[in-house]
Design a protein around this motif. Structure first.
Motif, short mmCIF file in Angstrom:
data_model
loop_
_atom_site.label_atom_id
_atom_site.label_comp_id
_atom_site.label_asym_id
_atom_site.label_seq_id
_atom_site.Cartn_x
_atom_site.Cartn_y
_atom_site.Cartn_z
N TYR A 107 8.63 -23.71 -7.70
CA TYR A 107 9.96 -23.40 -8.27
C TYR A 107 11.13 -23.43 -7.29
CZ TYR A 107 7.71 -22.43 -12.34
OH TYR A 107 6.95 -21.80 -13.86
N CYS A 108 12.82 -24.20 -7.20
CA CYS A 108 13.22 -23.62 -5.93
C CYS A 108 14.15 -22.90 -6.90
CB CYS A 108 14.03 -25.09 -6.59
SG CYS A 108 15.75 -24.59 -5.46
N ARG A 134 -1.43 -37.12 1.53
CA ARG A 134 0.06 -37.14 2.11
C ARG A 134 0.85 -36.20 2.10
NH1 ARG A 134 -0.29 -43.24 1.25
NH2 ARG A 134 1.74 -42.88 3.19
N ALA A 135 1.86 -36.15 2.22
CA ALA A 135 3.11 -35.48 2.44
C ALA A 135 3.81 -35.35 0.70
CB ALA A 135 4.38 -35.70 3.34
N ALA A 136 4.06 -33.86 0.18
CA ALA A 136 4.67 -34.17 -0.80
C ALA A 136 6.29 -33.58 -0.57
CB ALA A 136 3.80 -33.21 -1.64
N ASN A 137 6.70 -34.14 -0.76
CA ASN A 137 8.29 -33.68 -0.77
C ASN A 137 9.34 -33.93 -1.97
OD1 ASN A 137 8.54 -34.27 2.41
ND2 ASN A 137 7.63 -36.17 1.63
N LEU A 138 9.35 -32.01 -2.41
CA LEU A 138 10.40 -32.00 -3.66
C LEU A 138 11.34 -31.27 -3.20
CD1 LEU A 138 7.13 -30.30 -3.46
CD2 LEU A 138 7.58 -29.74 -5.85
N PRO A 139 11.69 -32.00 -4.45
CA PRO A 139 13.69 -31.63 -3.95
C PRO A 139 14.11 -31.07 -5.00
CG PRO A 139 13.52 -33.83 -5.17
CD PRO A 139 12.13 -33.14 -5.26
N CYS A 140 15.40 -30.38 -4.41
CA CYS A 140 16.68 -29.32 -5.01
C CYS A 140 17.78 -29.22 -4.76
CB CYS A 140 15.72 -27.92 -4.99
SG CYS A 140 16.14 -27.02 -5.66
N TYR A 175 20.26 -18.00 -0.90
CA TYR A 175 18.89 -18.35 -0.10
C TYR A 175 18.40 -19.12 -0.88
CZ TYR A 175 19.65 -14.67 3.58
OH TYR A 175 19.78 -14.13 5.09
N VAL A 176 18.11 -19.77 -0.62
CA VAL A 176 17.05 -20.82 -1.72
C VAL A 176 15.39 -20.23 -1.43
CG1 VAL A 176 16.42 -23.41 -1.75
CG2 VAL A 176 18.25 -22.75 -0.78
N TYR A 177 14.74 -20.61 -2.43
CA TYR A 177 13.37 -19.78 -2.45
C TYR A 177 12.81 -20.70 -3.15
CZ TYR A 177 14.86 -14.72 -1.42
OH TYR A 177 15.07 -13.34 -1.30
N GLN A 207 15.74 -29.47 -10.64
CA GLN A 207 14.81 -30.36 -10.18
C GLN A 207 14.36 -31.33 -11.12
OE1 GLN A 207 12.70 -25.78 -9.29
NE2 GLN A 207 11.86 -27.20 -7.99
N PRO A 208 13.79 -32.52 -10.69
CA PRO A 208 12.83 -32.94 -11.66
C PRO A 208 11.44 -32.40 -12.35
CG PRO A 208 12.10 -33.55 -8.91
CD PRO A 208 13.12 -32.86 -9.04
N PRO A 209 11.66 -32.96 -12.91
CA PRO A 209 10.07 -32.38 -13.77
C PRO A 209 9.46 -32.83 -13.61
CG PRO A 209 11.08 -34.39 -15.38
CD PRO A 209 12.11 -33.94 -14.26
N SER A 210 8.65 -33.92 -12.64
CA SER A 210 7.44 -33.99 -11.95
C SER A 210 7.11 -35.31 -11.65
CB SER A 210 6.50 -34.85 -13.72
OG SER A 210 7.05 -35.71 -13.77
N MET A 211 6.23 -34.73 -10.46
CA MET A 211 5.89 -35.33 -9.08
C MET A 211 4.48 -36.18 -9.42
SD MET A 211 8.58 -34.69 -6.45
CE MET A 211 8.26 -35.93 -5.56
#
Lengths: 115, 112
Positions: free
Chosen positions: B87-88, B16-22, B32-34, B6-10
């Motif tokens: 956390y992903c 606005r929409a927050a899109n957090l990648p993993c 599964y992805v949690y 995961q990126p360390p920070s965003m």
């Protein structure tokens, strides 16, 4: 909404003393866990507990740690002889035994300070 | 060893929409992805989980790519209270009681 309750919220103890951290998991949950988080670091898994037995434990969970479910509602973590490096937030969690899986519910933690 | 990246920070603007990648390129078929989050040293909070289909609940949406090698957590209208570490985690969910292993996560900062 059901909660996991932890007591005390903050405990200060002298090095070498025994401490017991207490947790009341959600009543219909069957799996119980302890995690810790040293200030500024990751949340670390300690132990999981099911059917009155430890089901999994990490390298951190050595002989100075023990867990117990003394009655039908409480779940405890005992540290036998505390060290300075045991200072951390300790989180209890519980989960259901769902075939498809589900989330853990965490308590708000006990901040343990060893002096 | 961490199974996710995961990126360390965003940063995200309020509303606005927050899109957090993993990234979880080594995920296996029964994992599964949690997603969890931790607000300022409180206990981690469960957000959502999924296997291969996209999932939505009252908190967020989870989009999993077809090859399952990555996913995105979407907070549709971020508020200041969504500022947290996210956390992903991948886990074999059918083994109830299997430990969740937390990595360093992504620190999301929502500002007005």
């Amino acid at each position: 909404e059901p909660e996991v309750t932890q007591t005390p919220s903050h405990q200060v103890t002298q090095m070498g003393q025994e401490v017991i951290l207490r947790c009341v998991p959600i009543s219909n949950h069957l799996y119980f866990y302890w995690y810790r988080q040293i200030l500024g670091q990751k949340v670390e898994f300690l132990v999981s507990f099911y059917n009155n037995e430890i089901s999994e434990k990490s390298e951190i969970f050595d002989d100075q740690f023990s867990v117990e479910r003394p009655d039908g509602s409480n779940f405890t973590l005992k540290i036998r002889s505390t060290k300075l490096e045991d200072s951390a937030m300790y989180f209890c969690a519980s989960s259901e035994a769902l075939p498809g899986g589900g989330g853990y519910t965490f308590g708000s933690g006990t901040r343990l300070t060893v002096v | 060893d961490a199974k996710t990246t995961q990126p360390p920070s965003m940063d995200c603007a309020e509303g606005r929409a927050a899109n957090l990648p993993c990234n979880h390129s080594t995920i296996s078929g029964n994992e599964y992805v949690y997603w969890y989050r931790q607000i300022h040293s409180q206990g981690p909070q469960y957000i959502i989980h999924g296997l291969k289909n996209n999932e939505t609940n009252e908190m967020a949406s989870l989009i999993i790519t077809e090859d399952r090698k990555s996913s995105t957590l979407i907070l549709p209208h971020a508020t200041l209270r969504d500022t947290a570490v996210y956390y992903c985690i991948v886990r074999e969910s059918y083994q109830a009681g299997t430990a969740l292993i937390f990595g360093k996560g992504t620190t999301l900062s929502v500002s007005s």
